[in-house]
Write an enzyme that holds these catalytic residues in place. Structure first.
Site, PDB file in Angstrom:
ATOM      1  N   HIS A  78       1.375   4.150  -3.115  1.00  0.00           N
ATOM      2  CA  HIS A  78       1.178   5.586  -2.901  1.00  0.00           C
ATOM      3  C   HIS A  78       2.474   6.372  -3.104  1.00  0.00           C
ATOM      4  CE1 HIS A  78      -2.771   4.465  -1.453  1.00  0.00           C
ATOM      5  NE2 HIS A  78      -3.089   5.737  -1.582  1.00  0.00           N
ATOM      6  N   TYR A 136      -3.627  16.419   1.355  1.00  0.00           N
ATOM      7  CA  TYR A 136      -4.259  15.115   1.586  1.00  0.00           C
ATOM      8  C   TYR A 136      -3.230  14.186   2.223  1.00  0.00           C
ATOM      9  CZ  TYR A 136      -7.002  10.931   0.136  1.00  0.00           C
ATOM     10  OH  TYR A 136      -7.730   9.761   0.081  1.00  0.00           O
ATOM     11  N   TRP A 161      -7.596   3.475 -10.517  1.00  0.00           N
ATOM     12  CA  TRP A 161      -6.857   3.468  -9.243  1.00  0.00           C
ATOM     13  C   TRP A 161      -7.541   2.547  -8.244  1.00  0.00           C
ATOM     14  CZ3 TRP A 161      -2.225   4.543  -7.458  1.00  0.00           C
ATOM     15  CH2 TRP A 161      -2.034   4.657  -6.082  1.00  0.00           C
ATOM     16  N   TRP A 162      -8.860   2.657  -8.151  1.00  0.00           N
ATOM     17  CA  TRP A 162      -9.597   1.789  -7.227  1.00  0.00           C
ATOM     18  C   TRP A 162      -9.409   0.322  -7.584  1.00  0.00           C
ATOM     19  CZ3 TRP A 162     -14.827   4.859  -7.149  1.00  0.00           C
ATOM     20  CH2 TRP A 162     -14.679   5.991  -6.351  1.00  0.00           C
ATOM     21  N   TYR A 164       0.847  -1.201   0.000  1.00  0.00           N
ATOM     22  CA  TYR A 164       0.000   0.000   0.000  1.00  0.00           C
ATOM     23  C   TYR A 164       0.880   1.249   0.000  1.00  0.00           C
ATOM     24  CZ  TYR A 164      -3.653   3.291   1.362  1.00  0.00           C
ATOM     25  OH  TYR A 164      -4.530   4.348   1.394  1.00  0.00           O
TER      26      TYR A 164
END
Length: 104
Positions: free
Chosen positions: A22, A41, A76-77, A18
């Site tokens: 990112h 963010y 992306w999802w 993960y």
């Protein structure tokens, strides 16, 4: 500008992947978020529970509500779905976190 926070959930054993995904965020996704009005963010990890806590600033006006229909966001999802708890369309499950305290 408003502040929004929410929780997401990682699956066990995927923290490193993960983080890697990112760290290598797609330039087109980064641009889409900025163009949509999302700034500052951050996503934090609770290592004990694998809960992710996201905080973002949202400009007014913004197009955040249109993101679920954007092809880059959908891709992306799909890319992230194996790592997280997701809805049927691979959108990460989100639990909104109401603001209790803010110090400026």
């Amino acid at each position: 500008m408003s502040i929004h926070a929410f929780r997401m959930q990682l699956k066990p054993g995927v923290v490193d992947e993960y983080r890697k995904r990112h760290d290598e965020i797609w330039p087109e996704l980064s641009a889409l978020l900025t163009e949509s009005g999302i700034h500052d963010y951050s996503i934090f990890l609770d290592e004990a529970t694998l809960a992710l806590f996201a905080v973002l600033k949202l400009a007014e006006p913004n197009t955040r509500d249109a993101l679920p229909d954007h092809p880059v966001m959908k891709r992306w999802w799909d890319h992230m779905a194996p790592l997280m708890e997701v809805e049927d369309n691979n959108r990460p499950k989100e639990w909104s976190l109401p603001l209790i305290f803010h110090h400026d």
